[in-house]
Design a protein around this motif. Structure first.
Motif, PDB file in Angstrom:
ATOM      1  N   ASP A   1      -8.862  -1.753  -6.740  1.00  0.00           N
ATOM      2  CA  ASP A   1      -7.703  -2.448  -7.317  1.00  0.00           C
ATOM      3  C   ASP A   1      -7.624  -3.258  -6.682  1.00  0.00           C
ATOM      4  OD1 ASP A   1      -7.093   0.633  -8.299  1.00  0.00           O
ATOM      5  OD2 ASP A   1      -5.936   1.310  -6.563  1.00  0.00           O
ATOM      6  N   GLU A   2      -8.351  -3.908  -5.678  1.00  0.00           N
ATOM      7  CA  GLU A   2      -6.966  -5.613  -5.016  1.00  0.00           C
ATOM      8  C   GLU A   2      -8.104  -5.842  -5.695  1.00  0.00           C
ATOM      9  OE1 GLU A   2      -8.792  -5.293  -0.921  1.00  0.00           O
ATOM     10  OE2 GLU A   2      -7.635  -4.523  -0.224  1.00  0.00           O
TER      11      GLU A   2
ATOM     12  N   LYS B   1       0.975  -0.925  -0.284  1.00  0.00           N
ATOM     13  CA  LYS B   1       0.237  -0.005  -0.318  1.00  0.00           C
ATOM     14  C   LYS B   1       0.461   1.523   0.248  1.00  0.00           C
ATOM     15  CE  LYS B   1      -3.603  -1.933   2.265  1.00  0.00           C
ATOM     16  NZ  LYS B   1      -4.690  -2.358   3.290  1.00  0.00           N
TER      17      LYS B   1
ATOM     18  N   SER C   1     -11.886   0.060  -2.779  1.00  0.00           N
ATOM     19  CA  SER C   1     -11.174   0.218  -4.255  1.00  0.00           C
ATOM     20  C   SER C   1     -11.447  -1.003  -5.153  1.00  0.00           C
ATOM     21  CB  SER C   1     -10.065   0.840  -3.863  1.00  0.00           C
ATOM     22  OG  SER C   1      -9.189   1.186  -5.136  1.00  0.00           O
TER      23      SER C   1
ATOM     24  N   GLU D   1      -9.373  -5.450  -9.200  1.00  0.00           N
ATOM     25  CA  GLU D   1      -8.293  -6.382 -10.186  1.00  0.00           C
ATOM     26  C   GLU D   1      -7.024  -6.719  -9.902  1.00  0.00           C
ATOM     27  OE1 GLU D   1      -7.250  -5.414 -14.647  1.00  0.00           O
ATOM     28  OE2 GLU D   1      -8.915  -5.059 -13.520  1.00  0.00           O
ATOM     29  N   ASN D   2      -6.612  -6.300  -9.216  1.00  0.00           N
ATOM     30  CA  ASN D   2      -5.026  -7.403  -9.297  1.00  0.00           C
ATOM     31  C   ASN D   2      -5.440  -9.144  -8.958  1.00  0.00           C
ATOM     32  OD1 ASN D   2      -3.641  -5.550  -8.677  1.00  0.00           O
ATOM     33  ND2 ASN D   2      -3.251  -5.323  -6.342  1.00  0.00           N
TER      34      ASN D   2
END
Length: 418
Positions: free
Chosen positions: A121-122, A101, A119, A124-125
């Protein structure tokens, strides 16, 4: 097979396995050929890479392929324990992670800050991880846990716990990621600790890992993944229930384990929520719930008496008294309900069973009348109902007077009660 024939087979097998993204696409056609090759004829590097690739088959959809592959890897590690270190070194970089992070800088401003909220982002990862073959790490993780001894656990907790938790926390793929996290947790709980699990053991116990408080709420929440919101709920519940039971057994001594098993899984999850919600509408799920209730009653033994009244009421109201119970396509459900009641009577104290004798009798009579009205009671069901009544009498339940009154009011019951 000569040495000139070995290398091409090994090279093709390793190459295909390392390019594969999902276990279902693994080169099964080469697996048997590779396993027949004498491992001692291979170089150390090839032996290790073959072992790693065979480990990818450990969660293959075909049960025979999965079982045989696990046996091959276990045998290989038993012969050469250092291979486990190699598998761990290969596994760590493959684990699902979210990256570091970014440190927040600058002065925080008062008021709402949406950047601190959820978010994507997680997710997507996780998507990228899965597309790049991350699912293969689950199979390798599973095999490592199956072969890891208790003395190796403490020094590897720094990646085992985050590795399992990242899968359990997944919100993108219930079947391939989250449920496999449940599989890994159960494997960790059941294979990586002393059977005794006592506090005076020289090795770390599961309780000392501190995982229970993190994973138990996740598992309990997954118990509510019921139809129609979730497909294959019977598969989900089977995985989660088994893991919860294993978790309680490993984390607590017997009295506390029984309390959690009864108060949480049986009372809160099954009786309070699941049975009233599904009724008889989802037969596969109902069949598994009945089997699980029977299993829990056996585990609780005489302490099942704490839940006897609720079991009778919930199954009576939601299953036995359902207007459409005779339309069940699964002919094992009603015999299984009777079997669950037989188990309950068998493990509970006689005096408490006797106090509920009329409740049990009512369940028997309602079932008989429903099937008799809807086309007749077959010989197998009649024998099962009569056998249950005989069990009640053997436990000291005096049913003579109520049976006589029922036959007077409904002569058709004489076949059942006399």
């Amino acid at each position: 097979m000569g040495i000139q024939e070995i290398n091409p087979v090994i090279d093709e097998f390793i190459s295909l396995c390392e390019r594969t993204k999902e276990p279902v696409n693994l080169p099964v056609r080469l697996l048997d050929e590779v396993k027949q090759i004498d491992a001692n004829s291979l170089s150390k590097e090839d032996r290790s890479r073959v072992l790693k690739c065979v480990a990818f088959f450990s969660i293959h959809p075909d049960p025979d392929t999965s079982r045989d592959s696990i046996a091959y890897v276990v045998d290989g590690i038993e012969e050469r324990p250092s291979e486990l270190d190699y598998l761990i070194s290969e596994l760590k970089p493959m684990l699902l992670g979210f990256g570091s992070k970014k440190k927040q800088s600058g002065t925080s401003q008062p008021g709402l800050n949406p950047k601190l909220g959820y978010s994507f982002d997680e997710d997507e990862n996780k998507r990228k991880w899965q597309e790049n073959g991350g699912l293969m790490s689950i199979a390798l993780f599973y095999t490592v846990l199956l072969t890891m001894k208790n003395e190796r656990v403490s020094v590897n907790l720094n990646w085992i716990i985050p590795g399992i938790m990242n899968l359990l926390d997944d919100t993108t793929d219930l079947v391939n990621i989250k449920l496999n996290g449940v599989l890994l947790l159960k494997t960790f709980v059941t294979h990586c600790f002393d059977v005794s699990g006592t506090a005076d053991s020289k090795w770390i116990t599961f309780n000392q890992t501190g995982m229970f408080g993190m994973v138990e709420p996740i598992l309990v929440n997954m118990c509510y993944f019921l139809p129609p919101s979730h497909n294959n709920s019977d598969v989900i519940l089977e995985s989660v229930y088994d893991c919860l039971i294993a978790l309680y057994r490993r984390n607590f001594d017997l009295p506390v384990m029984k309390r959690y098993l009864g108060d949480t899984l049986l009372s809160k999850v099954i009786l309070q929520y699941t049975i009233p919600k599904i009724g008889i509408k989802y037969e596969n799920v109902l069949e598994y719930i009945i089997e699980t209730t029977t299993r829990i009653v056996k585990l609780l033994g005489k302490e099942s008496v704490l839940y006897m009244q609720r079991i009778i009421y919930v199954f009576g109201e939601c299953v036995v008294r359902d207007p459409f119970v005779t339309t069940l396509k699964n002919r094992e459900i009603i015999p299984n309900v009777i079997g669950m009641l037989e188990t309950l009577v068998d493990v509970c104290p006689c005096d408490r069973v006797q106090q509920h004798r009329l409740d049990f009798l009512a369940l028997v009579v309602i079932l008989y009348q429903k099937y008799d009205t809807e086309g007749g009671v077959d010989a197998a069901l009649l024998q099962r109902l009569q056998s249950f009544l005989a069990q009640l009498k053997h436990e000291g339940c005096d049913l003579t007077e109520p049976c006589e009154e029922l036959v007077k009011a409904h002569p058709g019951l004489s076949v059942l009660l006399q």
